[in-house]
Each structure stands twice: as structure tokens, then as C-alpha cells.
Design an enzyme around this catalytic site. Structure first.
Site, short mmCIF file in Angstrom:
data_model
loop_
_atom_site.label_atom_id
_atom_site.label_comp_id
_atom_site.label_asym_id
_atom_site.label_seq_id
_atom_site.Cartn_x
_atom_site.Cartn_y
_atom_site.Cartn_z
N THR A 83 6.27 -14.38 -29.38
CA THR A 83 6.74 -13.96 -30.69
C THR A 83 6.81 -15.20 -31.56
O THR A 83 7.61 -16.10 -31.33
CB THR A 83 8.12 -13.29 -30.59
OG1 THR A 83 8.00 -12.10 -29.81
CG2 THR A 83 8.65 -12.92 -31.98
N LYS B 83 5.81 -7.06 -35.03
CA LYS B 83 6.93 -7.44 -34.16
C LYS B 83 8.16 -7.79 -34.98
O LYS B 83 9.29 -7.49 -34.58
CB LYS B 83 6.53 -8.63 -33.28
CG LYS B 83 7.65 -9.14 -32.35
CD LYS B 83 8.10 -8.07 -31.35
CE LYS B 83 9.24 -8.57 -30.44
NZ LYS B 83 8.81 -9.57 -29.47
N LYS C 125 15.98 -16.82 -32.73
CA LYS C 125 14.68 -17.38 -33.08
C LYS C 125 13.83 -16.34 -33.81
O LYS C 125 13.25 -16.61 -34.87
CB LYS C 125 13.95 -17.85 -31.83
CG LYS C 125 12.58 -18.49 -32.09
CD LYS C 125 11.64 -18.35 -30.91
CE LYS C 125 11.05 -16.96 -30.83
NZ LYS C 125 9.93 -16.85 -29.86
#
Length: 290
Positions: free
Chosen positions: A97, A172, A240
Site C-alpha cells: 500500500t 485502496k 501510514k
């Protein structure tokens, strides 16, 4: 069967690479900590390499599942990185990601080398990786996607092509934005039920049969009541990801007030020592009244 390399054997990459080996592919793995690669070889047929480039040499498909943008640039683009070893026509598939900008940068560099690149982040957590039930959202060259889809499907329940380079990462981000809001709402609902004197487990069971139903509710509701937070995807990683979402929103003009607030709440969980708790630990902020 194809020659495959898998770079990064964390809680996600370890089982994902295992599914590739179980599917009959010839798998070479690399992990920064060699002990992790040795542990993988004890469970699966394959071999390990001393460097990412050595793992990628002669591979038709190279998978990466590592930390963040900087890690990707180092492993893929730096001198002696993956692109220096990959053959023209091979496919680099990244399950990290990361930012859409990183995906586009790597795609451009790969194209100069005659290598295809797919940004293919996943959803489903550690359990999804172990059970081969991940959801994979893919951006990049559609021709490469057509070649890679069946290989990726070995550890996925759904693999979907989303469009141009960066589209997988952008999708995502949408996923993480939605999850953040769901987990915060579920935390508030459970805490409310507890404070109201209700049987919270029974509440979760009944509302899961109605319009409040969600994966988070069914899979994390009761463990949140039990204050168990050892189910994979950690708060540090969620922060994150939310940072990536918030930065992208600033670039494209989106407003994310709930996401930004929930990110602050996750910061509070970190400050209380919950860095490695899973994301459902948001409820720890909402202490039951005494």
C-alpha cells in the site's frame, strides 16, 4: 507453471508467496531478514536469494509486498534493484500500500526497461492472506493484467482491474477511508451499548442481521467487546495508509473530515502504547463509565 519471485515475507507476503508455491509455480523468495526466508522454506517448496535482484533474475512475475514509497524506490529503482535484473516482457506486481505517485513513477521507469508494472494493493488482512481470500485492486497495463490475473488469483477471492497506473492505489485509499469510518462508528456503538447496560455481544449479533451489517461488525465486533486486538493489521500501518489518503485528498481537492479525525484518534492509541494493536483498538479511547 511460471518462474516467480516474491520480495517481502511479512505477515502478508509470507502466506501469499506460499499460495504461489502451492499453486505449482517455481518460487524464489527474498526477505531483508534471512531467518524469515529460511522459515518460509521450511514450510514451502522453493528457494531463496541473497538479494532482490538475484531473486528476480529470469522470473516471469516478480511480486513485492514491502513497507512504503521509499522502500519501493530502494528495492525497485536503486542501483542493483529489481529493474536492473528483470527481463524485458516480465511483469512486476506490487502489493504494497503506497502512493499513486509512487506507482506512476515506477510504472514509467519499468516501461523504459521494457518491463510491465502493476500496482496491486490488497485488502483482507492477515487472515485473508493466510486463507487465500484477499481482494486485489489493480492499476497499470491491461495487457500485463491479463497475463497476471490467474497467478494473483491463487491468493485472492477477487482480482479486479481498475484502470491506468496508480488506479489500484487510489482504490485502496477509498477502501481505507471507508474502513476508518466504520471502525470508529463501531467503537462508538459498542461503547454506547456497554454504557447503556445492554448485553453488547447480543447487540452486535442482532444488528449484524440488519442494515448495520459489515465485515468489520461480523469479524471484529465481539473481539472488540472482549478487548482483544491481536488480529493482524496494526495501528502503525493504518496511520501510514491514512496519511497517504489525506495527502492524496489535498492533491485532488477531496474533503476527508471523518478520516482526518479518525487518524487523530489512532494517534491517541499509538501514544497510549497501542502501536501494534489491530485497527479495531479505536474502542480503547472510549472507556466505559464507572
Amino acid at each position: 507453471m511460471a518462474k516467480v519471485a516474491f520480495i517481502g515475507l511479512g505477515v502478508m507476503g509470507f502466506p501469499m508467496a506460499g499460495h504461489l508455491a502451492a499453486g505449482g509455480h517455481e518460487v524464489t523468495v527474498y526477505n531483508r531478514n534471512p531467518a524469515r526466508a529460511a522459515a518460509w522454506l521450511e514450510q514451502h517448496r522453493g528457494k531463496s536469494a541473497a538479494t532482490p535482484a538475484a531473486a528476480a533474475a529470469d522470473a516471469e512475475f516478480v511480486f513485492t509486498c514491502i513497507g512504503n514509497d521509499n522502500d519501493l524506490y530502494q528495492v525497485i529503482l536503486a542501483e542493483g534493484g529489481l529493474l536492473s535484473a528483470m527481463a524485458p516482457g516480465s511483469v512486476l506486481i506490487d502489493h504494497t500500500t503506497a502512493s499513486a505517485e509512487a506507482a506512476r513513477t515506477i510504472h514509467a521507469a519499468a516501461r523504459e526497461k521494457g518491463v510491465f508494472f502493476l500496482d496491486a494493493p490488497v485488502s483482507g488482512g492477515q487472515a485473508g492472506a493466510e486463507n487465500g481470500k484477499l481482494t486485489v485492486m489493480v492499476g497499470g497495463d491491461e495487457e500485463a493484467y491479463a497475463r497476471a490475473e490467474a497467478v494473483i488469483a491463487l491468493f485472492a477471492r477477487a482480482v479486479t482491474y481498475m484502470g491506468a497506473p496508480g488506479s489500484g492505489q487510489l482504490t485502496k485509499m477509498v477502501n481505507q477511508i471507508c474502513i476508518a469510518g466504520l471502525v470508529q462508528a463501531l467503537s462508538e456503538g459498542i461503547a454506547f451499548a456497554e454504557n447503556a447496560g445492554l448485553d453488547a455481544a447480543r447487540v452486535v449479533d442482532v444488528i449484524a442481521k440488519g442494515a448495520a451489517q459489515s465485515w468489520q461488525l461480523e469479524n471484529r465486533g465481539k473481539t472488540m467487546i472482549e478487548r482483544k486486538f491481536d488480529f493482524g493489521f496494526a495501528v502503525d500501518l493504518m496511520r501510514k495508509d491514512l496519511g497517504i489518503c489525506i495527502a492524496e485528498a489535498r492533491r485532488n481537492g477531496s474533503q476527508l473530515p471523518v478520516t482526518e479525525l479518525t487518524d487523530q484518534f489512532y494517534s491517541e492509541v499509538q501514544q497510549a502504547g497501542g502501536n501494534r494493536y489491530d485497527t479495531s483498538s479505536l474502542i480503547t479511547r472510549l472507556h466505559k463509565k464507572t
